[in-house]
Design a protein around this motif. Structure first.
Motif, mmCIF file in Angstrom:
data_model
loop_
_atom_site.group_PDB
_atom_site.id
_atom_site.type_symbol
_atom_site.label_atom_id
_atom_site.label_comp_id
_atom_site.label_asym_id
_atom_site.label_seq_id
_atom_site.Cartn_x
_atom_site.Cartn_y
_atom_site.Cartn_z
ATOM 1 N N VAL A 61 21.835 -74.043 24.749
ATOM 2 C CA VAL A 61 20.551 -74.901 24.799
ATOM 3 C C VAL A 61 19.792 -74.155 23.344
ATOM 4 O O VAL A 61 19.161 -74.944 22.387
ATOM 5 N N VAL A 62 19.816 -72.839 23.426
ATOM 6 C CA VAL A 62 18.965 -72.098 22.239
ATOM 7 C C VAL A 62 19.672 -72.253 21.147
ATOM 8 O O VAL A 62 19.106 -72.524 19.962
ATOM 9 N N ALA A 63 21.144 -72.491 21.145
ATOM 10 C CA ALA A 63 21.867 -72.656 19.805
ATOM 11 C C ALA A 63 21.386 -74.096 19.461
ATOM 12 O O ALA A 63 21.408 -74.170 17.950
ATOM 13 N N LEU A 64 21.471 -74.972 20.214
ATOM 14 C CA LEU A 64 21.270 -76.431 19.782
ATOM 15 C C LEU A 64 19.796 -76.391 19.103
ATOM 16 O O LEU A 64 19.477 -77.189 18.302
ATOM 17 N N MET A 125 18.334 -65.376 11.694
ATOM 18 C CA MET A 125 19.756 -65.233 11.328
ATOM 19 C C MET A 125 20.705 -65.255 12.656
ATOM 20 O O MET A 125 21.626 -65.770 12.761
ATOM 21 N N LEU A 126 20.021 -64.737 13.638
ATOM 22 C CA LEU A 126 20.692 -64.584 15.150
ATOM 23 C C LEU A 126 20.742 -65.809 15.575
ATOM 24 O O LEU A 126 21.706 -66.517 16.176
ATOM 25 N N MET A 127 19.754 -66.592 15.484
ATOM 26 C CA MET A 127 19.721 -68.031 16.117
ATOM 27 C C MET A 127 20.634 -68.870 15.470
ATOM 28 O O MET A 127 21.541 -69.673 16.145
ATOM 29 N N TYR A 128 20.771 -68.969 14.087
ATOM 30 C CA TYR A 128 21.651 -69.808 13.306
ATOM 31 C C TYR A 128 23.052 -69.189 13.458
ATOM 32 O O TYR A 128 24.121 -69.945 13.553
ATOM 33 N N GLY A 129 23.188 -67.913 13.592
ATOM 34 C CA GLY A 129 24.358 -67.237 14.029
ATOM 35 C C GLY A 129 24.985 -67.898 15.202
ATOM 36 O O GLY A 129 26.188 -67.927 15.351
ATOM 37 N N GLY A 286 35.916 -60.277 6.657
ATOM 38 C CA GLY A 286 35.626 -60.894 5.362
ATOM 39 C C GLY A 286 36.633 -62.235 5.401
ATOM 40 O O GLY A 286 36.571 -62.922 4.154
ATOM 41 N N VAL A 287 37.312 -62.815 6.262
ATOM 42 C CA VAL A 287 37.958 -64.262 6.094
ATOM 43 C C VAL A 287 37.548 -65.388 6.653
ATOM 44 O O VAL A 287 38.081 -66.433 6.650
ATOM 45 N N GLY A 288 36.631 -65.090 7.375
ATOM 46 C CA GLY A 288 35.533 -66.175 8.269
ATOM 47 C C GLY A 288 34.679 -66.535 7.324
ATOM 48 O O GLY A 288 34.954 -67.004 6.082
ATOM 49 N N PHE A 289 33.485 -66.901 7.975
ATOM 50 C CA PHE A 289 32.172 -67.231 7.309
ATOM 51 C C PHE A 289 31.664 -66.290 6.394
ATOM 52 O O PHE A 289 31.741 -64.817 6.869
ATOM 53 N N VAL A 290 31.326 -66.527 5.365
ATOM 54 C CA VAL A 290 30.572 -65.538 4.425
ATOM 55 C C VAL A 290 29.292 -65.717 3.906
ATOM 56 O O VAL A 290 28.776 -66.888 4.586
ATOM 57 N N GLU A 291 28.531 -64.906 3.187
ATOM 58 C CA GLU A 291 27.137 -65.198 2.538
ATOM 59 C C GLU A 291 27.364 -66.637 2.137
ATOM 60 O O GLU A 291 28.292 -66.717 1.190
ATOM 61 N N PRO A 292 26.235 -67.136 2.413
ATOM 62 C CA PRO A 292 24.999 -67.060 3.143
ATOM 63 C C PRO A 292 24.950 -67.363 4.504
ATOM 64 O O PRO A 292 23.735 -67.412 5.056
ATOM 65 N N THR A 293 26.122 -67.999 5.061
ATOM 66 C CA THR A 293 26.081 -68.698 6.284
ATOM 67 C C THR A 293 25.745 -67.791 7.389
ATOM 68 O O THR A 293 26.805 -66.817 7.658
ATOM 69 N N ARG A 298 29.359 -61.858 11.036
ATOM 70 C CA ARG A 298 28.721 -61.597 9.791
ATOM 71 C C ARG A 298 27.582 -60.534 10.000
ATOM 72 O O ARG A 298 27.392 -59.593 9.371
ATOM 73 N N LEU A 299 26.845 -60.802 10.962
ATOM 74 C CA LEU A 299 25.668 -59.760 11.459
ATOM 75 C C LEU A 299 26.314 -58.504 11.710
ATOM 76 O O LEU A 299 25.638 -57.647 11.387
ATOM 77 N N PHE A 300 27.559 -58.294 12.612
ATOM 78 C CA PHE A 300 28.107 -57.131 12.712
ATOM 79 C C PHE A 300 28.661 -56.501 11.724
ATOM 80 O O PHE A 300 28.572 -55.336 11.369
ATOM 81 N N ALA A 301 29.231 -57.370 10.515
ATOM 82 C CA ALA A 301 29.484 -56.679 9.283
ATOM 83 C C ALA A 301 28.370 -56.200 8.572
ATOM 84 O O ALA A 301 28.612 -54.946 8.096
ATOM 85 N N ALA A 302 27.513 -56.806 8.379
ATOM 86 C CA ALA A 302 26.416 -56.179 7.783
ATOM 87 C C ALA A 302 25.661 -55.023 8.470
ATOM 88 O O ALA A 302 25.247 -53.948 8.081
ATOM 89 N N GLY A 303 25.746 -54.999 9.829
ATOM 90 C CA GLY A 303 24.993 -53.966 10.685
ATOM 91 C C GLY A 303 26.063 -52.663 10.440
ATOM 92 O O GLY A 303 25.277 -51.514 10.560
#
Length: 345
Positions: A61-64, A125-129, A286-293, A298-303
């Motif tokens: 529900v939150v994601a929606l 970023m977390l909600m959209y992620g 780095g082979v899935g979703f990339v910036e700025p999606t 990606r959040l863990f990669a940035a973290g």
């Protein structure tokens, strides 16, 4: 003494030398319950399962509602609040690009803090992620389940040469290491369909992940269904349906498929969080979703890049992912116990 004579259709019994006596009440009728109803009754008794189901539904529900929640917070996942001159009067980063304040810059404007160097809002970023990862994983898992069930039913019911060739095809796909194959597969596909001088569109990356994870993910489900069908096709009710002249399609649909619902649902509850972790790993690599999606991986990669300077950046995405995977795994255990009539729950 004369025995009572019952008048058919009346509500009393007549006694020759006595007063009328009321007719004995019939026994109360007991309605039968289907396996689904029994499963639901057992599941409702399991408090852990109910709580986990509420948590999982809450995530979806939150994601929606992610766009609405982010709008209420007054932020978005793409604005660089630390570099945009529009927000120069509200500094959120220090001279080294690190968030001002506690726990990564948590404040009334930025509920989960901000990203170092850029100042993007972590809550948005977390909600959209979550929205990207959850619904992507849901689509992949549904395709994997449907494909595995169909192939498993065909191989298990028809047997013989059909089962042999289905088994060999399954073994062939099992020989591919899905994650490593995907890492090698993405650059090849990109070079065929996308100009190297152009950025790969997000929809193309999503479609590529869906196809590869689907094609390399159905084998476990197919083997599980096949083994279950092999034990069911020799049962008396299936033999009776064959003798009565029922078609193979009707036998599979009416007699066999309802009896493999339990392993399918249980496997689904384990497959979905596994798919989410796989998508997160691909984005991390780095082979899935990339910036700025926005994406969980990606959040863990940035973290990982900011771990030394700002370890708080990983806190909220990490807690959200661990809680979701744990709740879904516990939900799978509860569903399995609810379908098991021998369970004490």
């Amino acid at each position: 003494m004369t025995s009572p004579i019952d008048i058919e259709g009346s509500g009393t019994s007549v006694v020759v030398d006595g007063e009328p006596e009321p007719k004995a009440k019939s026994e109360a009728k007991h309605e039968g319950r289907s396996p689904g109803q029994l499963m639901w009754i057992r599941f409702k008794r399991d408090r852990t399962g109910v709580v986990c189901a509420v948590i999982v539904i809450g995530y979806f529900v939150v994601a929606l509602l992610a766009p609405l929640l982010v709008k209420l917070a007054g932020t978005d996942p793409y604005t660089l609040y630390g570099q945009d001159p529009t927000y120069a009067d509200q500094p959120i980063l220090d001279d080294f690009g690190l968030p001002l304040g506690y726990l990564g810059g948590v404040s009334g404007d930025h509920w989960f803090g901000v990203e170092p160097q850029y100042g993007r809002d972590l809550f948005a970023m977390l909600m959209y992620g979550m929205r990207t990862s959850l619904y992507m994983a849901l689509g992949i898992t549904v395709l994997v389940m449907v494909t595995g069930v169909i192939i498993g039913l065909i191989g298990g019911y028809f047997g013989g040469r059909t089962d042999y060739w289905v088994g060999r095809v399954t073994d062939f796909f099992l020989s591919f290491p899905s994650q490593l194959f995907f890492i090698a597969f993405m650059p090849v596909v990109t070079s065929f369909f996308v100009d190297p001088r152009e950025e790969t569109p997000t929809y193309f990356r999503a479609l590529a992940m869906l196809i590869v994870l689907w094609l390399l993910g159905w084998m476990g489900m197919a083997r599980l269904v096949r083994s279950t069908v092999l034990s069911l096709r020799e049962r008396e009710f299936v033999e009776a349906a064959k003798v009565s002249g029922a078609s193979p399609w009707r036998i599979v649909r009416k007699e066999i498929l309802p009896n493999v619902v339990t392993p399918i649902l249980v496997q689904f509850t384990y497959q979905l969080p596994s798919t989410i972790l796989t998508i997160a790993f691909l984005s991390f690599a780095g082979v899935g979703f990339v910036e700025p999606t926005p994406d969980w991986g990606r959040l863990f990669a940035a973290g990982a890049q900011y771990a030394e300077q700002d370890p708080a950046f990983m806190f909220f995405p990490g807690v959200a992912l661990v809680l979701f995977v744990l709740a879904f795994n516990l939900l799978g255990d509860s569903v399995r116990d609810a379908f098991d009539p021998k369970s004490g729950r």
